[in-house]
Design a protein around this motif. Structure first.
Motif, PDB file in Angstrom:
ATOM      1  N   SER A  68     143.341 -45.030  -7.966  1.00 48.89           N
ATOM      2  CA  SER A  68     142.587 -43.691  -7.391  1.00 48.89           C
ATOM      3  C   SER A  68     141.663 -44.199  -6.359  1.00 48.89           C
ATOM      4  N   PRO A  69     141.693 -43.288  -4.968  1.00 39.29           N
ATOM      5  CA  PRO A  69     140.811 -43.768  -4.041  1.00 39.29           C
ATOM      6  C   PRO A  69     139.479 -43.589  -4.237  1.00 39.29           C
ATOM      7  N   PRO A  70     138.617 -44.486  -3.357  1.00 37.20           N
ATOM      8  CA  PRO A  70     137.370 -44.448  -3.496  1.00 37.20           C
ATOM      9  C   PRO A  70     136.825 -42.951  -3.463  1.00 37.20           C
ATOM     10  N   LYS A  71     135.709 -42.353  -3.827  1.00 32.94           N
ATOM     11  CA  LYS A  71     134.845 -40.883  -3.527  1.00 32.94           C
ATOM     12  C   LYS A  71     133.755 -41.233  -2.335  1.00 32.94           C
ATOM     13  N   VAL A  72     133.748 -40.208  -1.620  1.00 32.49           N
ATOM     14  CA  VAL A  72     133.053 -40.092  -0.521  1.00 32.49           C
ATOM     15  C   VAL A  72     131.504 -39.713  -0.819  1.00 32.49           C
ATOM     16  N   VAL A  73     130.674 -40.746  -0.444  1.00 39.29           N
ATOM     17  CA  VAL A  73     129.191 -40.480  -0.856  1.00 39.29           C
ATOM     18  C   VAL A  73     128.391 -40.166   0.380  1.00 39.29           C
ATOM     19  N   TRP A  74     129.050 -40.311   1.477  1.00 36.94           N
ATOM     20  CA  TRP A  74     128.536 -39.673   2.670  1.00 36.94           C
ATOM     21  C   TRP A  74     129.255 -39.486   3.789  1.00 36.94           C
ATOM     22  N   GLU A  75     129.410 -38.451   4.234  1.00 42.58           N
ATOM     23  CA  GLU A  75     130.542 -37.860   5.307  1.00 42.58           C
ATOM     24  C   GLU A  75     129.997 -38.002   6.650  1.00 42.58           C
ATOM     25  N   SER A  76     130.879 -38.465   7.480  1.00 38.53           N
ATOM     26  CA  SER A  76     130.437 -38.324   8.951  1.00 38.53           C
ATOM     27  C   SER A  76     131.589 -38.272   9.859  1.00 38.53           C
ATOM     28  N   SER A  77     131.789 -37.461  10.808  1.00 38.66           N
ATOM     29  CA  SER A  77     132.660 -37.523  11.861  1.00 38.66           C
ATOM     30  C   SER A  77     132.655 -38.530  12.966  1.00 38.66           C
ATOM     31  N   SER A  78     131.481 -38.874  13.149  1.00 40.89           N
ATOM     32  CA  SER A  78     131.183 -39.980  14.069  1.00 40.89           C
ATOM     33  C   SER A  78     131.631 -41.410  13.814  1.00 40.89           C
ATOM     34  N   THR A  79     131.825 -42.014  14.821  1.00 43.22           N
ATOM     35  CA  THR A  79     132.299 -43.517  14.880  1.00 43.22           C
ATOM     36  C   THR A  79     131.288 -44.521  14.126  1.00 43.22           C
ATOM     37  N   PRO A  80     131.704 -45.552  13.525  1.00 45.09           N
ATOM     38  CA  PRO A  80     130.420 -46.328  12.954  1.00 45.09           C
ATOM     39  C   PRO A  80     129.367 -47.027  14.075  1.00 45.09           C
ATOM     40  N   ARG A  81     129.958 -47.103  15.205  1.00 49.68           N
ATOM     41  CA  ARG A  81     128.949 -47.798  16.125  1.00 49.68           C
ATOM     42  C   ARG A  81     129.251 -46.947  17.658  1.00 49.68           C
ATOM     43  N   ASP A  82     128.274 -46.834  18.362  1.00 52.19           N
ATOM     44  CA  ASP A  82     128.294 -46.090  19.587  1.00 52.19           C
ATOM     45  C   ASP A  82     129.052 -47.149  20.422  1.00 52.19           C
ATOM     46  N   ASP A  83     128.431 -48.584  20.217  1.00 49.26           N
ATOM     47  CA  ASP A  83     128.938 -49.524  21.380  1.00 49.26           C
ATOM     48  C   ASP A  83     130.241 -49.946  21.347  1.00 49.26           C
ATOM     49  N   HIS A  84     131.068 -49.413  20.230  1.00 50.08           N
ATOM     50  CA  HIS A  84     132.476 -49.944  20.241  1.00 50.08           C
ATOM     51  C   HIS A  84     133.296 -48.711  20.272  1.00 50.08           C
ATOM     52  N   ASP A  85     132.823 -47.493  20.694  1.00 52.27           N
ATOM     53  CA  ASP A  85     133.602 -46.288  20.617  1.00 52.27           C
ATOM     54  C   ASP A  85     135.222 -46.320  21.250  1.00 52.27           C
ATOM     55  N   GLU A  86     135.043 -47.020  22.399  1.00 53.26           N
ATOM     56  CA  GLU A  86     136.549 -47.181  23.099  1.00 53.26           C
ATOM     57  C   GLU A  86     137.604 -48.019  22.123  1.00 53.26           C
ATOM     58  N   ASP A  87     137.127 -48.775  21.465  1.00 49.22           N
ATOM     59  CA  ASP A  87     138.095 -49.465  20.520  1.00 49.22           C
ATOM     60  C   ASP A  87     138.192 -49.035  19.049  1.00 49.22           C
ATOM     61  N   THR A  88     137.692 -47.956  18.808  1.00 51.64           N
ATOM     62  CA  THR A  88     137.627 -47.534  17.172  1.00 51.64           C
ATOM     63  C   THR A  88     138.889 -46.612  17.044  1.00 51.64           C
ATOM     64  N   PRO A  89     139.634 -47.040  16.147  1.00 55.29           N
ATOM     65  CA  PRO A  89     140.850 -46.249  15.719  1.00 55.29           C
ATOM     66  C   PRO A  89     140.726 -44.725  15.470  1.00 55.29           C
ATOM     67  N   ASP A  90     141.348 -43.903  15.732  1.00 53.05           N
ATOM     68  CA  ASP A  90     141.197 -42.583  15.362  1.00 53.05           C
ATOM     69  C   ASP A  90     140.770 -42.419  13.755  1.00 53.05           C
TER      70      ASP A  90
END
Length: 429
Positions: A68-90
């Motif tokens: 079973s996959p893990p369950k979502v406890v907090w959902e976000s559509s943003s990247t984890p960090r603003d300072d690494h946006d360009e390198d973040t996988p889709d």
């Protein structure tokens, strides 16, 4: 039960865990067969892609049919960090997850076995493990982790260690690190406050509590000693325990990634990741655990029969009664076997073997001779306050005194401007 009885019970458990591990190592044939089963399973799959059903769990689950996959406890559509946006996988967002109970139980079993069979375990930690202590982080986080510092905490340098810091210390004390070190991205001194020995902690990005190793800016350079130590761990770790870091492309991430690469050829156990969020390196993990490290490690300690009655409000006590101590170091702060020197923390001091220029901190660029004085002993921060060239405030963690008195570190951060050595009469006294 009295404190003494509690301590006796804890010591008995430490000794028993160390005996169990020693027994495993002595029975080499059985040890190697069990270890071979683990490495064979881990190496049976290459690094996993995000669409692989085991991407959420790690390659150690290769023989599992459905998990079973893990369950979502907090959902976000943003990247984890603003300072690494360009390198973040889709596919990577700041959303947070928890493993379901049945899967978490399996993963705790797996991690306990990895710790038992590891030849050298290295901890690689990031800012996530200090959030519960009231220290902020660069990565986005859900509501439970956007915590304000407690009212009593006047400064982040006064923060107290979390359950995670105490739990990792307990694993070391019970023999599960097997001479591995703790590569610490953070600057907060919380591992030492929990009792982890200074000589086993590589503060790769600098420290608030080591004036010779100030916090390094992104544009700065790492101190040679810490960098070479980090590379050695990256090349030799059997198991890397990754806790509370986003693995977003720092130089030190090689500690985890190189161990994972060696696991493809059955020459290491690889890396275990404990984090609420996904990271760009998830597919390389031998075991991927989603959850808060405090909660996960409490279960790991219980599985290994290590006491979980840790009081996070009580950091380790370090000796502070003597302001003048004898240490086996020379005038340059290097350990020596030929003499004993007085370290007098009531007189002028100078910082030695430092990385002040390399760190490139704007507030320290004026420092040239790195000479200063002791201002006060601050029990709240567990540190000695220093003024360097009259304007720069720095801290020396209390734990440095214990490490220096026992000669456990290869060099110390400060010495007296006019050092005095101990004569034979003083030694006899």
């Amino acid at each position: 039960m009295s404190n003494n009885e509690c301590n006796d019970n804890n010591n008995d458990k430490k000794n028993e865990n160390i005996r169990i591990r020693e027994t495993l190592l002595k029975n080499k044939e059985e040890y190697e067969l069990s270890r071979e089963e683990i490495t064979k399973t881990v190496s049976s799959l290459g690094f996993l892609q995000p669409n692989h059903p085991l991407f959420w769990h790690g390659r150690l689950f290769a023989e599992k049919e459905e998990v079973s996959p893990p369950k979502v406890v907090w959902e976000s559509s943003s990247t984890p960090r603003d300072d690494h946006d360009e390198d973040t996988p889709d596919w990577l967002t700041a959303s947070e997850y928890n493993d379901v109970d049945s899967v978490m139980e399996e993963k705790i079993d797996c991690l306990a076995n990895l710790l038992r069979y590891s030849r050298k375990t290295v901890i690689y930690s990031g800012a996530g493990i200090s959030v519960a202590a009231g220290i902020g982080q660069a990565a986005r986080a859900g509501g439970r982790r956007r915590r304000k510092p407690p009212a009593w905490m006047t400064s982040t340098t006064a923060a107290k260690p979390t359950f995670t810091h105490h739990a990792l210390t307990a694993l070391m004390e019970h023999g599960y690190m097997n001479n591995g070190s703790w590569v610490q991205q953070n600057h907060d001194g919380l591992p030492q406050k929990a009792g982890y020995p200074q000589e086993k902690i590589n503060e790769i990005h600098g420290s608030w509590f080591d004036p010779s190793n100030p916090v390094v800016l992104y544009s700065g350079s790492l101190r040679t000693k810490e960098y070479e130590w980090m590379v050695d761990d990256a090349d030799t770790a059997d198991l890397v325990l990754v806790v509370g870091t986003s693995l977003s492309g720092l130089n030190a991430d090689q500690v985890a990634i190189k161990a994972a690469e060696r696991s493809l050829t059955s020459t290491s156990l690889g890396m275990v990741m404990i984090n609420l969020q996904q990271t760009p390196q998830d597919g390389k993990a031998s075991l991927r655990i989603f959850g808060e490290s405090d909660i996960v490690l409490k279960q790991v300690l219980s599985k290994l029969n290590i006491s979980t009655t840790i009081t996070t409000e009580q950091p380790k006590s370090y000796p502070t009664s003597h302001k003048k101590v004898l240490i086996p170091y020379d005038k340059n702060g290097h350990k020596t076997t030929t003499s004993m020197m007085w370290l007098d923390l009531t007189k002028s001091i100078k910082i030695v073997n430092h990385n002040i220029k390399g760190a490139k901190q704007p507030s320290q660029r004026h420092i040239t001779t790195a000479i200063g004085e002791v201002i006060q002993w601050n029990d709240d921060c567990m540190a000695i306050e220093l003024h360097i060239q009259k304007s720069s405030k720095m801290l020396l963690g209390y734990w440095w005194l214990e490490a220096a008195m026992e000669g456990r570190v290869s060099s110390i951060p400060i010495v007296n401007v006019e050092p005095k050595y101990c004569d034979e009469n003083e030694m006899e006294q």
